[in-house]
Scaffold this motif. Sequence first.
Motif, mmCIF file in Angstrom:
data_model
loop_
_atom_site.group_PDB
_atom_site.id
_atom_site.type_symbol
_atom_site.label_atom_id
_atom_site.label_comp_id
_atom_site.label_asym_id
_atom_site.label_seq_id
_atom_site.Cartn_x
_atom_site.Cartn_y
_atom_site.Cartn_z
ATOM 1 N N LYS A 97 -66.822 -81.522 -79.137
ATOM 2 C CA LYS A 97 -65.634 -82.378 -79.171
ATOM 3 C C LYS A 97 -65.687 -83.350 -80.335
ATOM 4 C CE LYS A 97 -65.353 -82.225 -74.108
ATOM 5 N NZ LYS A 97 -65.447 -83.021 -72.841
ATOM 6 N N TYR A 98 -66.898 -83.802 -80.646
ATOM 7 C CA TYR A 98 -67.073 -84.795 -81.707
ATOM 8 C C TYR A 98 -68.202 -84.373 -82.640
ATOM 9 C CZ TYR A 98 -64.838 -87.355 -77.865
ATOM 10 O OH TYR A 98 -64.033 -87.725 -76.834
ATOM 11 N N ASP A 130 -63.698 -80.507 -82.547
ATOM 12 C CA ASP A 130 -62.477 -79.853 -82.084
ATOM 13 C C ASP A 130 -61.304 -80.045 -83.037
ATOM 14 O OD1 ASP A 130 -63.852 -78.975 -79.915
ATOM 15 O OD2 ASP A 130 -62.877 -80.281 -78.446
#
Length: 359
Positions: A97-98, A130
């Motif tokens: 995600k990061y 992402d």
Amino acid sequence: MLTFRKSLFAAILLITFIVYLRSSHSASSLPSPDSVSAGHTYDDDPAKGDQNGGNKDTVQQVPLIPPPTAPLRDRLRYHFPYDLEAKFPAYIWQTWKYAPSSMFFSESLRDPESSWSELHPGFVHEVIPDDTQRHLIKYLFGAVPDVYEAYDSMPLPVLKADFFRYLILLARGGIYSDIDTTALKPASDWLPSELDLATVGAVVGIEADPDRPDWHDWYARRIQFCQWTLQSKPGHPIMRDIVAYITEETLRMKKAGILKVGKMDKTVMEYTGPGAWTDAVFRYFNNPDYFNIEPGSTLNVTYEDFTNQQGYKKVGDVVVLPITSFSPGVHQMGAGDIDDPMAFVKHHFGGTWKDDPSL
């Protein structure tokens, strides 16, 4: 009398005539579009060699770019050619995600993520967040827009994460590994030193070998290949096949109006996950374009060829690793522990995608 104007006019005529002769000669020496198209078969299997027994020194015609209406697999083959004898690219790809530089990157993932850099100091190690994935896919697959359309249309992050691993290895090659994995040994130790890497195009590991009658309640396939860690050279036929399969299935469901959470006619396992991946590997092993299959036989390789596997097994240009290699310490199905000589990658089974409330 020959005036200056007449001399200039005569010189212009002479130059025009010379240019016309040269252009006519150049045009006649070029192959026609029909002859170029007829001479190219999009066959990228280096193992087949010169099947027609012709002179290998013959100058090859330049292949034409396949039109947008050409079959997807032909277009992928053209844009991402496969060179078996090339080296494995020194890339390590991961997604999350990061990015690790973000303050939101989980502390529990820092040691697993850094293990890959520490054991592969000469590699380019990228964790693709992402918000960057779609831009990278659009860049890499700009010439194959239906692939990007499929990626961008997927309704769940887990589907995109699965798809990304196949896409990046098809386009760039190297190693893909989930963010919740720890590298135990460098990739240079995954294969025996006596093995000629010019004959290996992909490395896959066994995820599950459930020898029990209710195996289908727990796994998608009797022998299941893991897709949390993969290694391949760019353009490998298995990657091309799984990318084409997922693209076609995505666009089919989109056209039918069911590419939505709760409406899809395929589970994650069968759509982009280990079920689909395992099928792609077996399709390759049983493809007569790449393997010699006995006349009258319907299958060249089955799960029985890998059950209870303890060491390396090479099938064509693919090396299959035993369950211990990418699943050490699971304490079942014959897997050894993390100190086993064949243990290369530890998967921590974070399974964060299962926490998605939309599933």
